[in-house]
Design an enzyme around this catalytic site. Sequence first.
Site, PDB file in Angstrom:
ATOM      1  CG  HIS A  96      20.869  -7.335  26.616  1.00  0.00           C
ATOM      2  ND1 HIS A  96      19.404  -7.248  26.598  1.00  0.00           N
ATOM      3  CD2 HIS A  96      20.518  -8.875  27.145  1.00  0.00           C
ATOM      4  CE1 HIS A  96      18.141  -7.992  27.160  1.00  0.00           C
ATOM      5  NE2 HIS A  96      18.920  -8.861  27.433  1.00  0.00           N
ATOM      6  CG  HIS A 155      21.751 -12.106  28.507  1.00  0.00           C
ATOM      7  ND1 HIS A 155      21.538 -10.992  29.227  1.00  0.00           N
ATOM      8  CD2 HIS A 155      22.801 -12.592  28.786  1.00  0.00           C
ATOM      9  CE1 HIS A 155      22.355 -10.934  30.101  1.00  0.00           C
ATOM     10  NE2 HIS A 155      23.404 -12.121  30.019  1.00  0.00           N
ATOM     11  CG  ASP A 185      15.957 -13.599  27.246  1.00  0.00           C
ATOM     12  OD1 ASP A 185      17.653 -13.374  26.421  1.00  0.00           O
ATOM     13  OD2 ASP A 185      15.879 -13.043  27.728  1.00  0.00           O
ATOM     14  CG  HIS A 186      16.851 -10.145  24.668  1.00  0.00           C
ATOM     15  ND1 HIS A 186      15.839  -9.201  24.677  1.00  0.00           N
ATOM     16  CD2 HIS A 186      17.001 -10.896  25.602  1.00  0.00           C
ATOM     17  CE1 HIS A 186      14.993  -9.282  26.320  1.00  0.00           C
ATOM     18  NE2 HIS A 186      15.993 -10.030  26.840  1.00  0.00           N
ATOM     19  CG  HIS A 206      21.125  -6.472  31.698  1.00  0.00           C
ATOM     20  ND1 HIS A 206      20.039  -6.811  32.834  1.00  0.00           N
ATOM     21  CD2 HIS A 206      20.990  -7.664  30.957  1.00  0.00           C
ATOM     22  CE1 HIS A 206      19.564  -8.471  32.547  1.00  0.00           C
ATOM     23  NE2 HIS A 206      20.373  -8.580  30.982  1.00  0.00           N
ATOM     24  CG  ASP A 229      16.527  -8.056  29.905  1.00  0.00           C
ATOM     25  OD1 ASP A 229      15.591  -7.521  29.607  1.00  0.00           O
ATOM     26  OD2 ASP A 229      17.025  -9.529  30.043  1.00  0.00           O
ATOM     27  CG  HIS A 267      11.790  -9.256  29.735  1.00  0.00           C
ATOM     28  ND1 HIS A 267      12.630  -9.944  31.296  1.00  0.00           N
ATOM     29  CD2 HIS A 267      13.241 -10.446  29.377  1.00  0.00           C
ATOM     30  CE1 HIS A 267      13.653 -10.482  30.631  1.00  0.00           C
ATOM     31  NE2 HIS A 267      14.224 -10.950  29.836  1.00  0.00           N
TER      32      HIS A 267
END
Length: 308
Positions: A63, A65, A67-68, A141, A212, A270
């Site tokens: 996805h 976001h 942090d990915h 998510h 997530d 995570h």
Amino acid sequence: MQLEFLGTGAGSPGKFRNVTSVALKLLDESNEVWLFDCGEATQHQILKTNIKPRKIDKIFITHLHGDHIFGLPGFLSSRSNQGGSEELTIFGPTGIKDFVMTSLRISESKLSYRIKFVEIAQEGVLFEDQNYIVNVAELDHRIKSYGFRVKEKDHPGELLVDKLKELAIPSGPIYGQIKQGKEVTLDDGRVINGQDFIGKPQPGRVVTVLGDTRQTPNIELLAKDADALVHESTFGKQEGSLARNYYHSTNIQAAKIAKQANARQLLLTHISARYTGKLSKQLESDAKEIFSNSKVVRDFDIIDIPLP
């Protein structure tokens, strides 16, 4: 086949865990490495391993976001600077191409290789070649998030040499034809069917990597009989309501899914920065009460995935 965890933290980099990225190392099988997510500083983490960036030819993004994905532009540029020339394919949600190309354009970064983008349009088969098939399904998510199921295709059965010797069939190039399952005429006139001299196929391995997510039926479908299930564990067992409110999962929820799906091992990642030391061990021990083969992974952990 191995999984090497490059980042196992949640949200932001911490002292002990970088943000999310995991490498599926297929060096013995097909001489390649697949990357799942590429959080900030993933390329720094790779420098501390034996992974060669040019060997990474597929990146799967769960996805969008930060942090990915914030590590993608830097990694792609460094791969080029280090002489990477092979095409690289990035699979991910709609918008991943725009993010990458905008970052490269604004920074005036020039790559020495072609990037192919495959933006996920529907659930089902995402990729297939002669060795693997990758299925994708949507998770639950705050934004579009996906899970990937990598299925190694079955290995051909072994040639039953003892059976051939019992029939006085001499070794030589003819064994290669027999192993291919062909019908072969021997020098003495006998005709044999190669299929009769091949053992049962060896089942391929299954690796499931999730983005997530809150709990959703698609997780069990992706994780069914997986040799390794990589599942987020942002929260502990007492924080189920927080997990639901923030669209994440607890260690207990992940363990229950692993058990229901008949997975072989559960790899919890995570992990929130609040879980260090004893608290991290407690996350693992609580999960083990439900699914014994559970492990809270750390950065640079390497997990072997042997053939069944």
